[in-house]
Design an enzyme around this catalytic site. Structure first.
Site, mmCIF file in Angstrom:
data_model
loop_
_atom_site.group_PDB
_atom_site.id
_atom_site.type_symbol
_atom_site.label_atom_id
_atom_site.label_comp_id
_atom_site.label_asym_id
_atom_site.label_seq_id
_atom_site.Cartn_x
_atom_site.Cartn_y
_atom_site.Cartn_z
ATOM 1 N N ASN A 61 -27.867 0.296 -11.972
ATOM 2 C CA ASN A 61 -26.173 0.013 -12.475
ATOM 3 C C ASN A 61 -26.203 -0.698 -13.706
ATOM 4 O O ASN A 61 -25.542 -0.528 -14.715
ATOM 5 C CB ASN A 61 -25.601 -1.003 -11.271
ATOM 6 N N ARG A 391 -21.362 17.583 -11.354
ATOM 7 C CA ARG A 391 -22.926 17.153 -11.251
ATOM 8 C C ARG A 391 -23.552 17.928 -10.161
ATOM 9 O O ARG A 391 -23.009 17.946 -9.101
ATOM 10 C CB ARG A 391 -22.905 15.619 -11.002
ATOM 11 N N ARG A 421 -21.858 12.112 -17.747
ATOM 12 C CA ARG A 421 -22.818 11.336 -18.465
ATOM 13 C C ARG A 421 -24.173 11.263 -17.722
ATOM 14 O O ARG A 421 -24.006 11.051 -16.451
ATOM 15 C CB ARG A 421 -22.051 9.885 -18.394
ATOM 16 N N HIS A 451 -13.313 17.164 -14.204
ATOM 17 C CA HIS A 451 -13.652 16.123 -13.133
ATOM 18 C C HIS A 451 -13.147 16.581 -11.774
ATOM 19 O O HIS A 451 -13.691 15.990 -10.559
ATOM 20 C CB HIS A 451 -13.338 14.603 -13.279
ATOM 21 N N TYR A 484 -23.226 9.818 -0.177
ATOM 22 C CA TYR A 484 -21.854 9.387 -0.568
ATOM 23 C C TYR A 484 -21.133 9.829 0.455
ATOM 24 O O TYR A 484 -21.279 10.830 1.083
ATOM 25 C CB TYR A 484 -21.486 10.140 -1.807
ATOM 26 N N ARG A 580 -13.908 0.516 -3.707
ATOM 27 C CA ARG A 580 -15.275 0.022 -3.523
ATOM 28 C C ARG A 580 -15.814 -0.942 -4.886
ATOM 29 O O ARG A 580 -16.505 -1.725 -4.726
ATOM 30 C CB ARG A 580 -16.134 1.193 -3.656
ATOM 31 N N HIS A 608 -17.153 7.038 -1.613
ATOM 32 C CA HIS A 608 -17.075 7.755 -2.935
ATOM 33 C C HIS A 608 -15.544 8.665 -2.546
ATOM 34 O O HIS A 608 -14.945 9.001 -3.680
ATOM 35 C CB HIS A 608 -18.051 8.648 -3.284
#
Length: 707
Positions: A61, A391, A421, A451, A484, A580, A608
């Site tokens: 992170n 992703r 990213r 997205h 997730y 979160r 998530h």
């Protein structure tokens, strides 16, 4: 300046300062989130190898935070930008606060690391230093070094004839200070750097000792350090210490001028290696001359971390996964179940014609999504498949199914987000494979990341064409679906199907913004719809009607969204936010946010899912979405919010929200001062851990009888 103008300026400054106190800073809030992750690594109730994983996540992170967020702040400082953000911070002031808090966290992180190593040693797992090896182990490691490591190493001297070589971002290097016999001690020593091979394992398993069941490992950089003389014959190594550089990893794309966006991103990925230095980590005790060489070369004086231990603890994730025979130190494997509504169903489309189906990952298997795509790929009645990919996993069965569908003559359109990213290279590879199979591959709209998570299947049936849709809150990634928590909706609802077609037409073609019947879509109208729904709750509260908002999301940092929630709170709306990570809203402030609570859950799985509940005067509306309430999601991305019409599924989603609100084991509540406090069960109430409770499917999924 006149006296009147001076007074007006002072009033403006006071107003800005007072208003800024209403908000928490996004980046400082993120640091607090990483503290919560670190607390999981420190929690004795967390299985030991899981604690090691959480520690690795803290490092990972931090790497992304430094390479993106802090890099952006440093760019602003370099450009001389001094304007305060809406939370009252200038870039320089914010950078100073971030560094102070981050330095404290790194110290705590390595204290935790040493504690975890001590506890692993009690379990027979040892990270051993070279000097503590047995004779047999030392011979084995000497041989390993000469046969495996030495041929890969490239020492790089730094002097007048050989300029400083390129140092790759987030790779571990050794800084070596050298002298020759007879050198004048007053002269500068020699300096060289050496990259620790990233394509070799960071930890090396040692041969077992006689009559010992211990599992022992040694870090590769220590083995190199012990044999450093083999690389610099004729010189004496005065000191050998590790260091690591983090560079700016944000891509700057010229999408308008790029004839081929895929090629432009490939070029930018290569340039990422030369991004501006942002952070320098050096091993504690590094030689002053080595430190001087590094800081001068990278021009870093304000963001150097002295590390008391191995640099880059992300290796702990791989080590924890590598160890065998220690299941008692891990969470018990989760047994994801196949959704009951879809079990033993040969005709999935027939089932979806009858009713909508909700899936909740990882408690319910992602196989349901894979089967939906695969059945569509092989069904001769399916004419078209359209899908967004943000992703994707390394060996995704979805890619194989889409390729098969295109090869069989179906119209397959895939919107691949190349700008996801750190997943750019993988997505480029999938895009090329899909194109080779005959899929129509689209890279989205210029200037916007796509997205949204949606799949549209168009099928020829006896009564005409019918659309089947899957909308999710998470990526189409079978690996992360095990890690997730996300929800997904399967539906053949006519209005949702029409909106799905319009969305793909808008992304792939030249369609004007659609008048959405069901969806909220960013960047066109999602912000507006969210604000309208919050304001509607305020109106109901003013009329004495039922008014409540529950929102579960990852981040809340958009000022407009925060402000509209403040106004709703002041109107009497009860608002429970389950956020979160980042949260810029300051809850519980008298007169401002009395009616707002904010809690964060950090546990085994990464929370998530985005679920929004609006009481609507007694006729609740519930939505699932791909978007967090951040400026980037609401204004710079193609995002999707989808209503849930099925009453039974609405009840299930309410149960999911309620589980989070009832958590008194892993939930932490945000205080007005910006810090989080654990929510603990009272003496007379049972403990409830929402993720563990959700593993018992009946605890959240409402049956038809119950509905």
């Amino acid at each position: 300046m006149t006296e009147t103008a001076s007074k007006e300026a002072a009033i403006r400054e006071t107003t800005t300062r007072d208003t800024a106190n209403h908000y928490l800073n996004r980046d400082l809030s993120w640091v607090e989130f990483n503290w919560r992750v670190l607390e999981e690594a420190q929690d004795p109730a967390t299985p030991l190898l899981e604690r090691a994983k959480f520690l690795a996540i803290v490092s990972s992170n931090f790497d992304e935070f430094m390479s993106v967020r802090v890099a952006g702040i440093k760019d602003q400082m370099k450009a001389g930008y001094t304007k305060k953000d809406f939370t009252g911070y200038t870039p320089a002031g914010l950078f100073k606060r971030i560094m102070k808090r981050s330095e404290k966290m790194v110290v705590e992180q390595y204290r935790t690391y040493r504690e975890i190593l001590r506890m692993l040693a009690k379990e027979g797992i040892h990270l051993t230093e070279y000097n503590d090896l047995s004779a047999t182990q030392r011979r084995a490691m000497d041989e390993y070094y000469h046969d495996i490591i030495f041929p890969v190493l490239t020492p790089m001297a730094v002097d007048q004839a050989r300029p400083f070589p390129l140092v790759h971002t987030q790779s571990v290097y050794l800084a070596v200070v050298l002298r020759k016999d007879g050198d004048d001690p007053e002269d500068d020593p020699y300096f060289a750097i050496l990259q620790v091979p990233s394509n070799l394992t960071r930890y090396i398993e040692l041969p077992g000792r006689v009559n010992s069941k211990k599992q022992e490992y040694i870090l590769i950089e220590e083995l190199i350090e012990q044999h450093i003389q083999t690389l610099f014959s004729g010189y004496k190594a005065v000191s050998v210490h590790s260091f690591r550089l983090t560079r700016n990893a944000d891509l700057t794309l010229n999408e308008e001028g790029a004839e081929d966006l895929l090629e432009e991103i490939e070029n930018q990925l290569r340039r990422r290696r030369w991004g501006a230095p942002v952070r320098l980590e050096v091993q504690k005790g590094i030689h002053p001359y080595a430190l001087k060489q590094l800081t001068e070369e990278f021009e870093i004086t304000d963001n150097t971390f002295e590390i008391d231990g191995p640099i880059d603890l992300t290796y702990m994730m791989r080590l924890a996964g590598h160890l065998r025979g220690y299941d008692h130190l891990r969470y018990k494997p989760i047994q994801s179940v196949y959704p009951a509504e879809l079990q033993d169903i040969e005709d999935l489309f027939g089932k979806l014609r009858q009713r909508d189906v909700l899936v909740y990952h990882p408690y319910e298997s992602f196989d349901a999504v894979t089967d939906f795509i695969c059945q569509a790929a092989y069904d001769p009645q399916v004419l078209a498949i359209k899908m967004t990919l943000y992703r994707v996993s390394g060996n995704s069965p979805l890619i194989q199914a889409l390729a098969r569908a295109a090869e069989s003559g179906k119209q397959v359109t895939v919107v691949v987000e190349l700008k996801a990213r750190f997943d750019e290279e993988r997505n480029i590879a999938w895009a090329r494979k899909l194109e080779q199979s005959g899929c129509h591959v689209v890279y989205g709209l210029i200037g916007l990341k796509t997205h949204a998570k949606i799949t549209l299947v168009v099928r020829q049936e006896s009564d005409g064409l019918r659309r089947y849709v899957h909308v999710g809150t998470g990526n189409y990634n079978d690996n992360t679906a095990k890690l997730y928590t996300d929800v997904g909706l399967f539906t053949s609802h006519k209005i949702i199907g029409e909106d799905a077609s319009a969305l793909f037409n808008e992304v792939t073609g030249f369609s004007a913004p659609h008048n959405w019947k069901a969806f909220g879509v960013a960047p066109t109208d999602l912000m507006e719809k969210l604000c309208e729904k919050v304001e509607r709750e305020a109106e109901f509260a003013a009329q004495g009607k039922p008014a409540r908002i529950i929102a579960k999301l990852n981040s809340l940092s958009n000022q407009q969204m925060v402000d509209v929630l403040y106004k709703a709170s002041q109107a009497g709306v009860k608002i429970d936010l389950i956020v979160r990570g980042v949260c810029c809203l300051r809850p519980g402030v008298p007169g401002l946010s009395d009616n707002i609570t904010v809690r964060s859950i950090v546990d085994r799985f990464l929370e998530h899912s985005r679920i929004f509940y609006f009481e609507n005067g007694g006729t609740p509306e519930i939505y699932i979405a791909s978007a967090d309430w951040m400026t980037r999601n609401l204004t710079r991305r193609v995002e999707l919010m989808c209503p849930v019409f099925d009453k039974q599924i609405q009840a299930s989603l309410i149960n999911i929200l309620q589980l989070s609100l009832d958590d008194n084991v892993k939930a932490r509540q945000l205080q007005p001062n910006g810090l989080y406090e654990r929510i603990c069960a009272k003496d007379d109430e049972p403990q409830l851990r929402s993720q563990f409770e959700a593993m018992r499917i009946s605890s959240w999924k409402t049956t038809a009888h119950e509905a």
